[in-house]
Write a protein that holds these residues in place. Structure first.
Motif, PDB file in Angstrom:
ATOM      1  N   ALA A 138       5.327  -9.707  10.827  1.00  0.00           N
ATOM      2  CA  ALA A 138       4.521  -8.576  10.366  1.00  0.00           C
ATOM      3  C   ALA A 138       5.307  -7.795   9.332  1.00  0.00           C
ATOM      4  CB  ALA A 138       4.171  -7.681  11.547  1.00  0.00           C
ATOM      5  N   LEU A 139       4.593  -7.278   8.358  1.00  0.00           N
ATOM      6  CA  LEU A 139       5.264  -6.498   7.319  1.00  0.00           C
ATOM      7  C   LEU A 139       5.664  -5.135   7.842  1.00  0.00           C
ATOM      8  CD1 LEU A 139       3.245  -7.129   4.037  1.00  0.00           C
ATOM      9  CD2 LEU A 139       5.472  -8.025   4.679  1.00  0.00           C
ATOM     10  N   GLU A 140       4.876  -4.605   8.798  1.00  0.00           N
ATOM     11  CA  GLU A 140       5.171  -3.272   9.300  1.00  0.00           C
ATOM     12  C   GLU A 140       5.336  -3.333  10.815  1.00  0.00           C
ATOM     13  OE1 GLU A 140       3.146   0.048   7.397  1.00  0.00           O
ATOM     14  OE2 GLU A 140       1.987  -1.419   6.285  1.00  0.00           O
ATOM     15  N   PRO A 141       6.372  -2.694  11.340  1.00  0.00           N
ATOM     16  CA  PRO A 141       6.698  -2.821  12.761  1.00  0.00           C
ATOM     17  C   PRO A 141       5.590  -2.364  13.708  1.00  0.00           C
ATOM     18  CG  PRO A 141       8.437  -1.652  11.576  1.00  0.00           C
ATOM     19  CD  PRO A 141       7.328  -1.872  10.597  1.00  0.00           C
ATOM     20  N   TRP A 142       4.822  -1.359  13.328  1.00  0.00           N
ATOM     21  CA  TRP A 142       3.815  -0.822  14.250  1.00  0.00           C
ATOM     22  C   TRP A 142       2.677  -1.819  14.501  1.00  0.00           C
ATOM     23  CZ3 TRP A 142      -1.170  -0.018  12.384  1.00  0.00           C
ATOM     24  CH2 TRP A 142      -1.305  -0.047  10.996  1.00  0.00           C
ATOM     25  N   VAL A 143       2.586  -2.839  13.689  1.00  0.00           N
ATOM     26  CA  VAL A 143       1.546  -3.851  13.872  1.00  0.00           C
ATOM     27  C   VAL A 143       1.975  -4.885  14.926  1.00  0.00           C
ATOM     28  CG1 VAL A 143       0.252  -5.681  12.684  1.00  0.00           C
ATOM     29  CG2 VAL A 143       0.770  -3.558  11.492  1.00  0.00           C
ATOM     30  N   GLY A 187      -2.090   3.379  16.854  1.00  0.00           N
ATOM     31  CA  GLY A 187      -0.679   3.346  16.476  1.00  0.00           C
ATOM     32  C   GLY A 187      -0.415   3.491  14.995  1.00  0.00           C
ATOM     33  N   VAL A 188      -1.458   3.592  14.199  1.00  0.00           N
ATOM     34  CA  VAL A 188      -1.246   3.613  12.750  1.00  0.00           C
ATOM     35  C   VAL A 188      -0.502   4.891  12.338  1.00  0.00           C
ATOM     36  CG1 VAL A 188      -3.509   4.647  12.270  1.00  0.00           C
ATOM     37  CG2 VAL A 188      -2.375   3.321  10.507  1.00  0.00           C
ATOM     38  N   PRO A 189       0.585   4.754  11.574  1.00  0.00           N
ATOM     39  CA  PRO A 189       1.316   5.949  11.127  1.00  0.00           C
ATOM     40  C   PRO A 189       0.452   6.800  10.212  1.00  0.00           C
ATOM     41  CG  PRO A 189       2.600   3.945  10.773  1.00  0.00           C
ATOM     42  CD  PRO A 189       1.216   3.516  11.109  1.00  0.00           C
ATOM     43  N   ALA A 190       0.728   8.090  10.218  1.00  0.00           N
ATOM     44  CA  ALA A 190      -0.115   9.020   9.453  1.00  0.00           C
ATOM     45  C   ALA A 190      -0.021   8.767   7.958  1.00  0.00           C
ATOM     46  CB  ALA A 190       0.291  10.447   9.770  1.00  0.00           C
ATOM     47  N   GLU A 191       1.174   8.428   7.498  1.00  0.00           N
ATOM     48  CA  GLU A 191       1.357   8.304   6.054  1.00  0.00           C
ATOM     49  C   GLU A 191       0.663   7.059   5.499  1.00  0.00           C
ATOM     50  OE1 GLU A 191       5.659   6.144   6.114  1.00  0.00           O
ATOM     51  OE2 GLU A 191       5.529   8.297   6.378  1.00  0.00           O
ATOM     52  N   GLY A 192       0.416   7.085   4.214  1.00  0.00           N
ATOM     53  CA  GLY A 192      -0.161   5.919   3.546  1.00  0.00           C
ATOM     54  C   GLY A 192      -1.672   5.924   3.588  1.00  0.00           C
ATOM     55  N   GLY A 193      -2.298   6.335   2.525  1.00  0.00           N
ATOM     56  CA  GLY A 193      -3.748   6.373   2.481  1.00  0.00           C
ATOM     57  C   GLY A 193      -4.319   5.022   2.122  1.00  0.00           C
ATOM     58  N   PRO A 194      -5.649   4.884   2.231  1.00  0.00           N
ATOM     59  CA  PRO A 194      -6.272   3.621   1.884  1.00  0.00           C
ATOM     60  C   PRO A 194      -6.075   3.293   0.410  1.00  0.00           C
ATOM     61  CG  PRO A 194      -7.922   5.336   2.234  1.00  0.00           C
ATOM     62  CD  PRO A 194      -6.608   5.899   2.636  1.00  0.00           C
ATOM     63  N   LYS A 195      -5.874   2.021   0.130  1.00  0.00           N
ATOM     64  CA  LYS A 195      -5.670   1.614  -1.253  1.00  0.00           C
ATOM     65  C   LYS A 195      -6.986   1.170  -1.865  1.00  0.00           C
ATOM     66  CE  LYS A 195      -1.930  -0.731  -2.167  1.00  0.00           C
ATOM     67  NZ  LYS A 195      -0.868  -1.735  -2.110  1.00  0.00           N
ATOM     68  N   GLN A 196      -7.103   1.422  -3.139  1.00  0.00           N
ATOM     69  CA  GLN A 196      -8.317   1.006  -3.828  1.00  0.00           C
ATOM     70  C   GLN A 196      -8.351  -0.520  -3.928  1.00  0.00           C
ATOM     71  OE1 GLN A 196      -8.650   2.528  -7.769  1.00  0.00           O
ATOM     72  NE2 GLN A 196     -10.825   2.100  -7.918  1.00  0.00           N
ATOM     73  N   VAL A 197      -9.528  -1.081  -3.681  1.00  0.00           N
ATOM     74  CA  VAL A 197      -9.655  -2.538  -3.701  1.00  0.00           C
ATOM     75  C   VAL A 197     -10.156  -2.988  -5.068  1.00  0.00           C
ATOM     76  CG1 VAL A 197     -10.756  -4.524  -2.650  1.00  0.00           C
ATOM     77  CG2 VAL A 197     -10.233  -2.507  -1.269  1.00  0.00           C
ATOM     78  N   LEU A 198      -9.319  -3.659  -5.774  1.00  0.00           N
ATOM     79  CA  LEU A 198      -9.720  -4.191  -7.071  1.00  0.00           C
ATOM     80  C   LEU A 198      -9.544  -5.701  -7.055  1.00  0.00           C
ATOM     81  CD1 LEU A 198      -7.937  -1.624  -9.413  1.00  0.00           C
ATOM     82  CD2 LEU A 198     -10.383  -1.746  -8.885  1.00  0.00           C
ATOM     83  N   ALA A 199     -10.514  -6.400  -7.559  1.00  0.00           N
ATOM     84  CA  ALA A 199     -10.458  -7.869  -7.509  1.00  0.00           C
ATOM     85  C   ALA A 199      -9.196  -8.395  -8.195  1.00  0.00           C
ATOM     86  CB  ALA A 199     -11.697  -8.457  -8.172  1.00  0.00           C
ATOM     87  N   GLN A 200      -8.805  -7.761  -9.282  1.00  0.00           N
ATOM     88  CA  GLN A 200      -7.647  -8.292 -10.013  1.00  0.00           C
ATOM     89  C   GLN A 200      -6.344  -8.061  -9.255  1.00  0.00           C
ATOM     90  OE1 GLN A 200      -9.750  -5.966 -11.153  1.00  0.00           O
ATOM     91  NE2 GLN A 200      -8.752  -4.431 -12.419  1.00  0.00           N
ATOM     92  N   ASN A 201      -6.386  -7.107  -8.294  1.00  0.00           N
ATOM     93  CA  ASN A 201      -5.181  -6.855  -7.501  1.00  0.00           C
ATOM     94  C   ASN A 201      -4.981  -7.898  -6.413  1.00  0.00           C
ATOM     95  OD1 ASN A 201      -4.700  -4.596  -8.942  1.00  0.00           O
ATOM     96  ND2 ASN A 201      -5.451  -3.156  -7.397  1.00  0.00           N
ATOM     97  N   PHE A 202      -6.081  -8.533  -6.038  1.00  0.00           N
ATOM     98  CA  PHE A 202      -6.043  -9.375  -4.841  1.00  0.00           C
ATOM     99  C   PHE A 202      -4.910 -10.398  -4.901  1.00  0.00           C
ATOM    100  CE2 PHE A 202      -7.123 -12.746  -2.005  1.00  0.00           C
ATOM    101  CZ  PHE A 202      -7.716 -12.126  -0.924  1.00  0.00           C
ATOM    102  N   GLU A 203      -4.858 -11.126  -5.988  1.00  0.00           N
ATOM    103  CA  GLU A 203      -3.897 -12.214  -6.052  1.00  0.00           C
ATOM    104  C   GLU A 203      -2.453 -11.712  -6.065  1.00  0.00           C
ATOM    105  OE1 GLU A 203      -4.979 -15.152  -8.836  1.00  0.00           O
ATOM    106  OE2 GLU A 203      -3.194 -16.349  -8.476  1.00  0.00           O
ATOM    107  N   SER A 204      -2.228 -10.631  -6.820  1.00  0.00           N
ATOM    108  CA  SER A 204      -0.848 -10.141  -6.889  1.00  0.00           C
ATOM    109  C   SER A 204      -0.419  -9.555  -5.548  1.00  0.00           C
ATOM    110  CB  SER A 204      -0.703  -9.114  -8.004  1.00  0.00           C
ATOM    111  OG  SER A 204      -1.535  -8.012  -7.754  1.00  0.00           O
ATOM    112  N   GLU A 205      -1.346  -8.866  -4.860  1.00  0.00           N
ATOM    113  CA  GLU A 205      -1.028  -8.313  -3.539  1.00  0.00           C
ATOM    114  C   GLU A 205      -0.693  -9.446  -2.579  1.00  0.00           C
ATOM    115  OE1 GLU A 205      -0.634  -5.431  -2.337  1.00  0.00           O
ATOM    116  OE2 GLU A 205      -1.730  -3.938  -3.497  1.00  0.00           O
ATOM    117  N   LEU A 206      -1.506 -10.473  -2.651  1.00  0.00           N
ATOM    118  CA  LEU A 206      -1.325 -11.610  -1.752  1.00  0.00           C
ATOM    119  C   LEU A 206       0.041 -12.247  -1.982  1.00  0.00           C
ATOM    120  CD1 LEU A 206      -2.481 -13.524   0.329  1.00  0.00           C
ATOM    121  CD2 LEU A 206      -3.710 -14.699  -1.470  1.00  0.00           C
TER     122      LEU A 206
END
Lengths: 116, 153, 277
Positions: free
Chosen positions: B3-8, B124-143
């Motif tokens: 997992a990328l984040e411990p709380w998961v 358990g989700v930490p308070a910090e970190g808001g939702p990220k905008q979903v853009l199709a062009q981001n998908f591949e780079s995020e992945l």
């Protein structure tokens, strides 16, 4: 068919100590029809009872026995009853500790005959 | 399980133990893989993540066209394996869960414990970190960036 | 070169960081091309030194080479990275078996079985180790160490002692530990085959499932599971937190009487278990 299921389930839930009855897909553990008192988690009952029946069926098969025709889990504060009601269908009842087991078993077997 | 984040980790570990799922992928709808279990090849994750997100998008669009509420979850039952796909809202945005399970468990159990995992994640989700905008062009780079993090590439 | 190896080799050449090295090395190993398999997995390990699957696979390749010492090390690394890695537990279990260290072999095979309870290979290996333990006179097959090595007959006597004097002590009463190992009693199928160990292996899973169902449905601890089958009735109880007791009788025996039989057998099992401590 759903009306027939519902009729059988409502008949079962009229028995003293029975808090709910449901028809469940044996392989998936998903609810097909249900008649439950408020607060009974139908999805959880279906999934867990079907899984227990499947595991018990495997053990019974390992013993060289024919598949189970009735299963009863007795716990400190409740009971689960399971009867196969045809291919891939289970009739499940959940109740309290003081359920009249003999009567519930007969009613469930009769219900299965009607459903079959 | 990675997992990328411990709380998961704990909710996912409980889910894996209880559901006996073979493969599990948790990702954001933007394509960031949050956690995975059972995949040994990054290329498989890449394909599964892209296909899972696409299938959910298609069914959501179908629900919109039909004028019904979006489907909560999808499942496919194969001969020896089943696939369960579900989207859920978190304070970090929309997440997608993809689960592959075998005959030693059932769709009912997978669904039951998936719902419980979602509840635990929400708690358990930490308070910090808001939702990220979903853009199709981001998908591949995020992945790709999350795969690098998960597989140390 | 077979097609799958050709395709995977091309994939790896195109992307040397790909995890395709794992299935490629395994395919080479299966085709007995051990040197090639070793090169591929070592190249993969240089990129992914913390991948338990890769260490497990390298252990298998080394084992195929007959290099058991190094294979042991690789499986040890895999277990440090992933303590539940079933493949590594199986490998180390095998090496201990070969080395005659049957207790340790059983321990690792049990760990592998905990991850994959339906793995027939593990079940068969465990049966073989238990058989060797009994022949060896070791007491590790039963969690009831009472003294020095025993011969096979003595081991059988012990298992029968659990239910001594009870009807069905050798067929129809079965005491099983939480890992699915038979502690005592016996069971024959309707066809007369000895099915005690097979059934015992499955009962641990039934017990876990009953515990989970009762817990999640907020019904408290489970007490009994009763099953009717055309060939007989089965009654499962838990005499202690770590054991399961199965009573099997023909269908003509009413379930109520089965429960009474089970209670008597549970008392005998508890007394026997206490006598061991």
């Amino acid at each position: 068919m759903t009306a027939l299921y519902q009729q059988s389930l409502e008949g079962l839930t009229r028995l003293r100590g029975i808090a709910g009855a449901m028809v469940v897909s044996a392989d998936d553990g998903l609810v097909v029809a249900e008649s439950l008192m408020e607060g009974i988690p139908g999805d959880a009952v279906a999934a867990l009872a079907a899984s227990l029946m499947r595991r018990m069926g495997t053990a019974v098969s390992a013993a060289g026995f024919t598949p189970p025709s009735f299963m009863h889990l007795q716990a400190a504060r409740g009971a689960l009853l399971v009867v196969p009601a045809g291919p891939d269908i289970l009739l499940i009842a959940i109740g309290d500790r003081h359920i009249n087991l003999g009567l519930a078993r007969i009613e469930m077997l009769q219900a299965v005959e009607q459903l079959g | 399980m990675r997992a990328l984040e411990p709380w998961v980790e704990q909710p996912l570990m409980t889910f894996l133990t209880e559901s006996e799922a073979r493969l599990t992928l948790l990702m954001t709808s933007a394509g960031q893989v949050v956690a995975q279990h059972g995949f040994t090849r990054a290329v498989d994750i890449m394909s599964a993540a892209a296909l899972g997100a696409a299938i959910l998008s298609s069914t959501e669009e179908m629900a919109r066209v039909l004028g019904v509420r979006p489907f909560r979850a999808l499942s496919h039952q194969g001969e020896s394996h089943g696939i369960f796909l579900s989207a859920f809202e978190t304070p970090r945005g929309r997440w997608i869960g993809l689960v592959v399970y075998g005959q030693d468990t059932s769709l009912g159990l997978v669904r039951l414990f998936f719902d419980r995992m979602v509840d635990e994640l929400m708690a358990g989700v930490p308070a910090e970190g808001g939702p990220k905008q979903v853009l199709a062009q981001n998908f591949e780079s995020e992945l790709h960036s999350s795969l690098r993090a998960l597989f140390g590439r | 070169m077979s097609e799958d190896i050709r395709v995977m080799t091309a994939q790896l050449a195109a992307d040397p960081t790909s995890l395709v090295f794992l299935p490629l090395a395994e395919a080479l190993r299966q085709r007995k091309r051990l040197d090639a398999a070793r090169k591929v997995v070592l190249a993969g390990l240089s990129r992914y030194p913390e991948l338990a699957d890769a260490h497990n696979l390298y252990g298998r390749i080394l084992g195929d080479h007959g290099d058991f010492e190094q294979a042991f090390d690789e499986w040890g690394i895999a277990l440090r990275l992933d303590p539940d890695h079933a493949g590594a537990h199986k490998g180390i279990g095998f090496l201990y078996f070969v080395a005659g260290k049957l207790d340790q072999a059983l321990e690792h095979l049990q760990a592998a079985q905990a991850t994959f309870p339906d793995d027939e290979g593990v079940a068969a290996a465990m049966a073989r180790v238990r058989e060797a333990l009994e022949l060896d006179g070791s007491d590790a097959a039963e969690p009831s160490p009472t003294g020095p090595a025993r011969v096979e007959e003595e081991a059988e006597d012990i298992t029968e002692q659990v239910f001594a004097g009870l009807e069905g002590a050798e067929n129809g009463l079965l005491l099983v530990d939480q890992h699915g190992q038979r502690l005592g009693g016996g069971l024959l199928s309707p066809a007369g085959q000895d099915v005690a160990d097979r059934v015992a292996a499955h009962l641990a899973g039934v017990s876990r499932e009953a515990t989970r169902a009762a817990r999640l449905l907020e019904m408290g601890d489970w007490e009994t599971v009763t099953v009717e089958s055309g060939d007989g009735n089965l009654h499962l109880a838990s005499p202690t937190a770590d054991t399961v007791l199965l009573v099997v009788r023909q269908s003509a025996i009413p379930l109520g009487r089965l429960a009474a039989l089970s209670e008597r057998a549970a008392n005998a099992a508890r007394a026997w278990l206490e006598s061991l401590t």
